[in-house]
Design a protein around this motif. Structure first.
Motif, short mmCIF file in Angstrom:
data_model
loop_
_atom_site.label_atom_id
_atom_site.label_comp_id
_atom_site.label_asym_id
_atom_site.label_seq_id
_atom_site.Cartn_x
_atom_site.Cartn_y
_atom_site.Cartn_z
N GLN A 108 70.39 -5.48 -73.10
CA GLN A 108 71.48 -5.16 -74.02
C GLN A 108 70.99 -4.24 -75.14
O GLN A 108 71.68 -3.29 -75.51
CB GLN A 108 72.08 -6.44 -74.60
CG GLN A 108 72.81 -7.27 -73.56
CD GLN A 108 73.87 -6.47 -72.83
OE1 GLN A 108 74.78 -5.90 -73.44
NE2 GLN A 108 73.75 -6.39 -71.52
N MET A 109 69.79 -4.51 -75.65
CA MET A 109 69.20 -3.65 -76.68
C MET A 109 68.97 -2.25 -76.11
O MET A 109 69.26 -1.24 -76.76
CB MET A 109 67.88 -4.23 -77.17
CG MET A 109 67.18 -3.36 -78.20
SD MET A 109 65.49 -3.87 -78.54
CE MET A 109 64.71 -3.62 -76.96
N CYS A 110 68.50 -2.18 -74.89
CA CYS A 110 68.25 -0.89 -74.24
C CYS A 110 69.56 -0.12 -74.08
O CYS A 110 69.62 1.07 -74.36
CB CYS A 110 67.57 -1.11 -72.90
SG CYS A 110 67.06 0.41 -72.07
N ALA A 111 70.60 -0.80 -73.64
CA ALA A 111 71.90 -0.15 -73.45
C ALA A 111 72.42 0.40 -74.79
O ALA A 111 72.96 1.51 -74.85
CB ALA A 111 72.90 -1.13 -72.84
N GLN A 112 72.24 -0.36 -75.86
CA GLN A 112 72.67 0.11 -77.19
C GLN A 112 71.87 1.33 -77.63
O GLN A 112 72.42 2.27 -78.21
CB GLN A 112 72.54 -1.01 -78.21
CG GLN A 112 73.54 -2.13 -78.01
CD GLN A 112 73.28 -3.33 -78.90
OE1 GLN A 112 72.27 -3.39 -79.60
NE2 GLN A 112 74.18 -4.30 -78.87
N ALA A 113 70.56 1.32 -77.35
CA ALA A 113 69.73 2.47 -77.71
C ALA A 113 70.13 3.70 -76.91
O ALA A 113 70.16 4.81 -77.44
CB ALA A 113 68.25 2.14 -77.48
N CYS A 114 70.47 3.49 -75.64
CA CYS A 114 70.93 4.61 -74.81
C CYS A 114 72.23 5.19 -75.36
O CYS A 114 72.40 6.41 -75.41
CB CYS A 114 71.13 4.16 -73.37
SG CYS A 114 69.60 3.86 -72.45
#
Length: 130
Positions: A108-114
């Motif tokens: 989820q953190m990765c998706a937000q960073a993307c």
């Protein structure tokens, strides 16, 4: 160091070949978003989930985008636009993969960073087109 580098770059490279101008604050925000996305994608890939290949490819693209933005001399607007498009596409693909792991906090953190990286790249593109 980033602030110092951006100060020098803004003095020397306010316009790209072909007359396009670059907002250095916006460029710094884009590089910061790429760096955050690269780090999040690397962390996510280490989880060994099915999104790992997408995350590593996205991390590589974000790193390449940052390096290209720091090397603007000789960078033409069409090349910069193509690089931004590639980064946006890679972030979208990675975000879509990570969103499938709704129960994993790292994904989820990765998706937000993307998403943040895509937004920053789109803002740079829009400023260049104006």
């Amino acid at each position: 160091m980033d602030a110092m580098m951006m100060g020098v770059m803004s003095d020397e490279m306010m316009s790209m070949p072909g007359g396009a101008t670059m907002d250095m604050t916006m460029m710094q925000a884009c590089m910061d978003a790429c760096a955050a996305c690269e780090q999040a994608c690397t962390m996510c890939a280490m989880e060994m989930m099915s999104c790992a290949p997408a995350c590593m490819n996205c991390a590589d693209m974000c790193h390449t985008m940052m390096r290209s933005m720091l090397r603007m001399q000789g960078m033409t607007p069409p090349v910069m636009m193509a690089m931004l498009d590639a980064c946006i596409a890679m972030c979208q693909m990675c975000m879509d993969e990570c969103m499938e792991h709704t129960g994993d906090a790292v994904c989820q953190m990765c998706a937000q960073a993307c998403q943040a990286c895509m937004d920053a790249c789109m803002a740079v593109k829009e400023s260049m087109a104006a």
